[in-house]
Structure formats: C-alpha cells, structure tokens
Scaffold this active site. Structure first.
Site, PDB file in Angstrom:
ATOM      1  N   PRO A 251       0.854  -1.200   0.000  1.00  0.00           N
ATOM      2  CA  PRO A 251       0.000   0.000   0.000  1.00  0.00           C
ATOM      3  C   PRO A 251       0.884   1.243   0.000  1.00  0.00           C
ATOM      4  CG  PRO A 251      -0.615  -1.529   1.768  1.00  0.00           C
ATOM      5  CD  PRO A 251       0.693  -2.000   1.227  1.00  0.00           C
ATOM      6  N   THR A 253       0.753   5.613  -0.302  1.00  0.00           N
ATOM      7  CA  THR A 253      -0.039   6.832  -0.366  1.00  0.00           C
ATOM      8  C   THR A 253       0.417   7.703  -1.534  1.00  0.00           C
ATOM      9  OG1 THR A 253      -0.473   6.820   2.008  1.00  0.00           O
ATOM     10  CG2 THR A 253      -0.678   8.925   0.888  1.00  0.00           C
ATOM     11  N   GLN A 306      -6.724  -0.888   2.536  1.00  0.00           N
ATOM     12  CA  GLN A 306      -6.026  -0.640   3.797  1.00  0.00           C
ATOM     13  C   GLN A 306      -6.684   0.513   4.538  1.00  0.00           C
ATOM     14  OE1 GLN A 306      -2.050   1.328   4.307  1.00  0.00           O
ATOM     15  NE2 GLN A 306      -1.401  -0.683   5.029  1.00  0.00           N
ATOM     16  N   CYS A 338       2.395   2.816   9.683  1.00  0.00           N
ATOM     17  CA  CYS A 338       2.665   4.161   9.177  1.00  0.00           C
ATOM     18  C   CYS A 338       3.397   4.992  10.226  1.00  0.00           C
ATOM     19  CB  CYS A 338       1.362   4.850   8.779  1.00  0.00           C
ATOM     20  SG  CYS A 338       1.622   6.501   8.087  1.00  0.00           S
ATOM     21  N   ASP A 459      13.212  -3.089   1.417  1.00  0.00           N
ATOM     22  CA  ASP A 459      14.438  -3.017   0.602  1.00  0.00           C
ATOM     23  C   ASP A 459      14.532  -4.046  -0.524  1.00  0.00           C
ATOM     24  OD1 ASP A 459      15.211  -0.963   2.238  1.00  0.00           O
ATOM     25  OD2 ASP A 459      16.580  -2.169   3.451  1.00  0.00           O
ATOM     26  N   ALA A 481       7.693  -2.292  -2.082  1.00  0.00           N
ATOM     27  CA  ALA A 481       7.198  -0.909  -2.056  1.00  0.00           C
ATOM     28  C   ALA A 481       8.022  -0.040  -3.002  1.00  0.00           C
ATOM     29  CB  ALA A 481       7.243  -0.373  -0.625  1.00  0.00           C
ATOM     30  N   ARG A 482       9.085   0.594  -2.473  1.00  0.00           N
ATOM     31  CA  ARG A 482       9.894   1.496  -3.304  1.00  0.00           C
ATOM     32  C   ARG A 482      10.455   0.800  -4.540  1.00  0.00           C
ATOM     33  NH1 ARG A 482      14.483   3.492   0.418  1.00  0.00           N
ATOM     34  NH2 ARG A 482      14.298   1.344   1.154  1.00  0.00           N
TER      35      ARG A 482
END
Length: 613
Positions: A251, A253, A306, A338, A459, A481-482
């Site tokens: 998830p 933002t 989420q 978060c 990571d 994620a990233r």
C-alpha cells in the site's frame, strides 16, 4: 488472477556479473556506475529522498514544523491544486445527443450553455487519439475532452461512438467499488445504520471497563455477551487468500493510485492495495476517502483495502461499510506501520505497536464486522530502534487477533528509511508464525481455519532479493514498495529470474501506459489531464532514480545507495534519469500534450549536496 497453487521455486540463476568479485574502488553508500558513464565533478550532487512520504505524508493536517530549519527532505507546502476550465460547461450539454435537461434552466444555471462559444474558448486539442475513446469506444467527458477532434464530428455536432468496443469494455475494462450515493449521503447525515458492528462495538466496549469496577464489569459483560450477535462468517468461512509466493505491491499513499496499481497488474503483480483510508472519514461518507477503495476490475481477486484507525468502534464501522458497499475486495488490511507524525499522535498507524490490547480490539471489531472479507495487518519491528517488539506482538495477534495474514516491515518507526531492513529479525518472526501454524494443525479447533500467512517487507529491489527472502523458512512471500515504484517491472524480473536491462524506449512505453490509465481514471478534460500530469510527475519522482543494470559496475543494486551524477547510453535514457522536475513535466508532455502555463507541480524531495570523501 491469483491461483491457489504456485509453482515450486528453484534457486534463481544469478547472472555471472553479480557473482564476479568486485575489485574496483567505490564509495560506500554510493551506487557503483561504470566510469565511462560518470560525469566528472568535484562533489557528488544527489537528491535526499524521504521515502516515508509514500506511507501517508500527503494526509491533510500534517503538523507544521515549530522551528525554521534549513529546508531539506520533503516539501510540506506543495501547492497541489490543478486548474479547471475557465468557462465551465453545463454537465447536461457534455453529450449533444443526450436528453439530459438542466434542472435549473439556462437562465438560472451558473454554468455555460452556449456550446459554440465554449468550443471556441477551449485550448487547442492535443494531437492523437483520445486514450479514453480508444479504450472504451466513447469518451464520458464528451465535448470537454482535450482530444475532442478524435471523436467529434463538427458537421453533425455529434460525438463519435464505437458500439462494439463499448460492449467489450463493459465486461473487461471498468472500475469497481463505487459506493451508492444515497448510502454515502446517509453516512454524511449520520443516519446510516451500522447493523453488524453496533452489537460488536457494545461487546468490545465491555472489555475496556476500568479494572477498579471489575465486579460491575463482569455483570455488564454477561449482559453484553447475551446480546452479542455472532458474526455471520467465521474466520474459516471468509474468502480465501492465496499469498504463498504471491507478487505483492505494498500500500502506497499518493503514488499507489488506481492507474499505478493497474499498471503493476500488467507487469506481473498478483496483489495490490488501496492507498491508506482513514476509518472516521470513511464512516462519515467523505468523498475523497471513498475514492480510495475504488479499483480496476483487473485488480480483483487480489485487491485489498487498507485502513488506519485508533478506535475499535471506528474500525468496526469502517469494515462494515466497506463490506456492505463494495463488491471487489479480497481483504481488509489494518495499517499498524505508518510512521507519519500526524497519525502517530492520533494513536493510529505505528502508535498501535505499543498498544497491543487496543490493536487486538480493533482487529476483533473488524473481523466481526467485515462479513466474508478476511482481515490482515501490517506492522513494523517496533517503535524505537534497537527495541524490537514484533515477536511478542505477533504471538498475541496469532492467539487473539484472527488475522488472515501478517506483514512485517523490517524497520522500527524511529528508523524510518535511515537503515536497511532487518531481514534476520523478519525471519525470526516468521519462525514464530510457522510454529504457531504447525500447532494449529494438531489442534482440533484450529484445523478448520487456514494457516496465517507471513509476509516480509523492506528493501526488495531485485529478483535476487525476492528469492532470497521467499526461500527463507517461515516467510510466505515478500511485499515490495519502493522497488516497485523505481523499477515497475521488478515482478517481470522475478518471473524471469534474471535482471532485465530495459531500454529507454521500453521504459518510456511503461510511462505511456500509465498516462493512458491515468486519463481513463481521472478524465480527458482539462482538469483530468492536469491531475494525470501531476500524478505522473509523482511517479517520475521515483522512476528517475532507476540506474540501468547495463551501466552498473556491480550487482545487485541497493535501494539505499545514492547515485553519483551520470549520463545514459542515449539522450532519452539521460532524460529519464533527470532529477529536475521540469524534465519530468517535459516527459508528461509526450503523452498529455503541452502543460498549461499555470500547471503547478512541486517535487516532494529537495536536492542536497554531499562531499565525496
């Protein structure tokens, strides 16, 4: 589509270049790029990235810094408003053939009613075919479309429509989870009846009475237990999740919007999640919050919503509202990770890590109110660096929380992204989950429910990272994620089990696909194009950080390594790597036409210089 059975994972065949010993000298923390692509400079000018921004930094109400320090990191005062049409056409006239009638009449309507003068006032059309018309066979924005000439006949003053394509799109290309307007209005007026969660909330309230009134509490609990209505679905009866070896996008933002998630599905993702929605605005019927559970039909099954909450009553009501008002949700995920200060101070997100009893009440309320939608949870290693609490917390969640899956981000709240994720600790927690699942198989009562999935996060930036962690005992899958923002084709590499040296034109095609999906989602009028451009720039603020594997001196690449200044193998590759947001706008113009003079975009991240020591 996710399938219950995943293929057996073999050890990936790592490219020979990643196994070669690296005899070259490189600065620790700086990406190793081949000398011929480096730009000679006396110092390393790089960008400092605050990646916590993707975990809730755009939420309204972010507290302002008390003292004025040197500005760095994220830009909190970004102006994100996009301009709308100067002359606003009445919605009843968008399609000249539509029989809609203006409810107030042309004389009293505050919108424009002269189509001819409106068309004259519009900026010049963008060249090419309207992406929405091309995808759906018609354009819902009608004559407001910026590509109007591609689907408008000026001689007949009618819009062009492709009936066959329209019929096909009805079953293959549409968005889901639209809440009924009347239901949303009832929430806004506080008239919506939460019939499932009300008795659940009453029961949970009885569990948090002051222990000083223990005797009275016991009597009240008996009364509440007598009136408590069992959830219509037990844990074993809820929808099945298939997360073993699943390719999961975290998830996110702002950048984890619908067009991005749809793009990731075309690039191999199995599971996607909505941007984080806050429970209280959801149950109050706020339009921006109810836009977040929307998804493209291609995301389901495998789409999770989420939510963040600090109160069990709000979380239970939000779970019920989503269950009763959406149709394509595979799971509800509680955000307990978060790190953003605003949510933390409100007792949401990672604040719940130090309040396990409250966290468990929230999970219980959500599970009892979410119908057949399973509830999952995402946590961190703990609040403070060096004080991991996830083992104890996960043990309690397993025993009392009825979570269908647990995701652990291998950092504490205090660490943010300053250090690498602790995968050794993630594996330790995975062992706890594995042992608990094995015990459940031997327990008669536990045999009826599926094992709890355990997912690691942090990571992951290559197929080597992915396979190393997925093949770790106790870890069912990995959430990215990233890595999926900077390198959207990461799951293609996972499937191929090798690095893919995407050409600059291939990467541009990926951006072009995002632009098309963005226009389909936000609209092809002036406002929709502005929004699409803004979110494409947000996407580019991550994709520009990608360093092609073909110019790297050693592999695997690391997310936390800063890139020195470099040039690509051609002009387009250099442009795609530009840290200048003005170049990002130029890239959007390849797909969205020239940006208007008043288009506003301020990057989240500010440049900072580092001495090359």
């Amino acid at each position: 589509m996710i399938t219950p059975e995943k293929r057996t994972l073999d050890e990936p065949e790592v490219g020979s270049e990643s196994k070669k010993p690296n005899n070259s000298t490189h600065v620790k923390g700086v990406a190793a790029i081949k000398a011929e692509y480096l730009v000679p400079t006396s110092s390393l000018t790089v960008v400092e990235y605050d990646d916590d921004e993707a975990e809730g930094g755009d939420r309204e109400g972010e507290s302002k810094p008390r003292n004025k320090k040197k500005q760095k990191g994220q830009n909190h005062k970004r102006d994100l408003k996009q301009k709308k049409d100067i002359i606003k056409l009445c919605p009843s006239l968008i399609d000249p053939e539509d029989d809609r009638i203006c409810q107030v009449g042309a004389d009293k309507c505050r919108f424009h009613h002269d189509i001819a003068s409106y068309l004259e006032s519009k900026p010049q059309d963008i060249d090419g075919i309207c992406p929405v018309f091309e995808a759906l066979g018609y354009c819902p924005t009608g004559i407001k479309c910026r590509w109007l000439k591609s689907h408008y006949n000026p001689e007949t003053s009618k819009l062009i429509k492709d009936g066959d394509k329209m019929e096909t799109a009805k079953t293959t290309n549409y968005e889901v989870n639209h809440i009924d307007k009347d239901q949303k209005m009832e929430m806004q007026k506080k008239k919506y009846f939460f019939k499932i969660s009300q008795p659940v909330i009453k029961y949970l309230d009885s569990r948090i009475q002051n222990e000083a009134n223990l005797a009275k509490q016991k009597e009240e609990r008996k009364d509440n237990e007598a009136s408590y209505v069992e959830a219509p679905f037990t844990i074993a009866e809820k929808k099945k999740l298939y997360l073993r070896n699943a390719k999961i996008v975290s998830p996110l933002t702002t950048v984890g919007n619908l067009p991005y998630r749809r793009l990731m599905k075309t690039l191999g993702a199995d599971v996607t999640y909505s941007e984080m929605a806050l429970s209280v605005p959801l149950i109050q019927g706020h339009n921006p919050e109810w836009a977040l559970p929307k998804a493209h039909v291609s995301e389901y099954p495998g789409f999770g919503v989420q939510i963040a909450s600090s109160k069990h009553w709000a979380a239970a009501k939000a779970a019920e509202a989503i269950y009763r008002n959406t149709t394509h949700v595979s799971e509800l995920n509680l955000n307990c990770g978060c790190p953003i200060d605003l949510l933390y101070k409100q007792g949401q997100g990672s604040a719940l890590l130090d309040q396990p009893s409250k966290l468990l009440r929230i999970l219980s309320g959500m599970n009892a109110s979410s119908g057949d939608i399973p509830v999952t949870v995402k946590i961190r290693t703990g609040i403070k660096e060096g004080k991991n609490t996830a083992v104890n917390l996960v043990s309690r969640v397993l025993e009392e929380g009825n979570a269908a899956a647990i995701t652990l981000h291998g950092r504490s709240r205090q660490q943010r992204y300053s250090k690498e994720a602790d995968w050794n600790y993630i594996a330790e927690v995975g062992t706890v989950v594995k042992n608990w699942n094995e015990q459940q198989k031997e327990d008669k009562e536990g045999r009826d429910r599926d094992p709890v999935y355990f997912v690691g996060n942090g990571d992951v930036y290559s197929h080597e990272d992915w396979y190393e962690h997925v093949n770790t005992d106790g870890i069912d899958s990995v959430m990215v994620a990233r890595g999926a923002l900077i390198k959207p084709w990461i799951f293609e590499e996972v499937e191929a089990q090798q690095y893919l040296d995407k050409s600059s034109s291939e990467r541009l095609d990926i951006l072009g696909k995002f632009a098309k999906y963005a226009i389909e989602h936000w609209g092809s009028d002036e406002y929709g194009v502005g929004l699409s451009r803004r979110f494409m720039c947000e996407f580019l603020s991550f994709t520009h950080r990608y360093i092609p594997v073909g110019i790297m001196e050693r592999l695997p690449p690391k997310l936390n390594e800063r890139p020195p200044k470099w040039v690509g193998r051609n002009d387009l590759e250099t442009l795609l790597a530009s840290t200048d947001y003005k170049d990002w706008i130029k890239i959007t113009e390849m797909f969205l036409g020239k940006a208007t003079d008043d288009f506003q975009f301020t990057p989240k991240h500010k440049s900072n210089a580092y001495e090359n020591k």
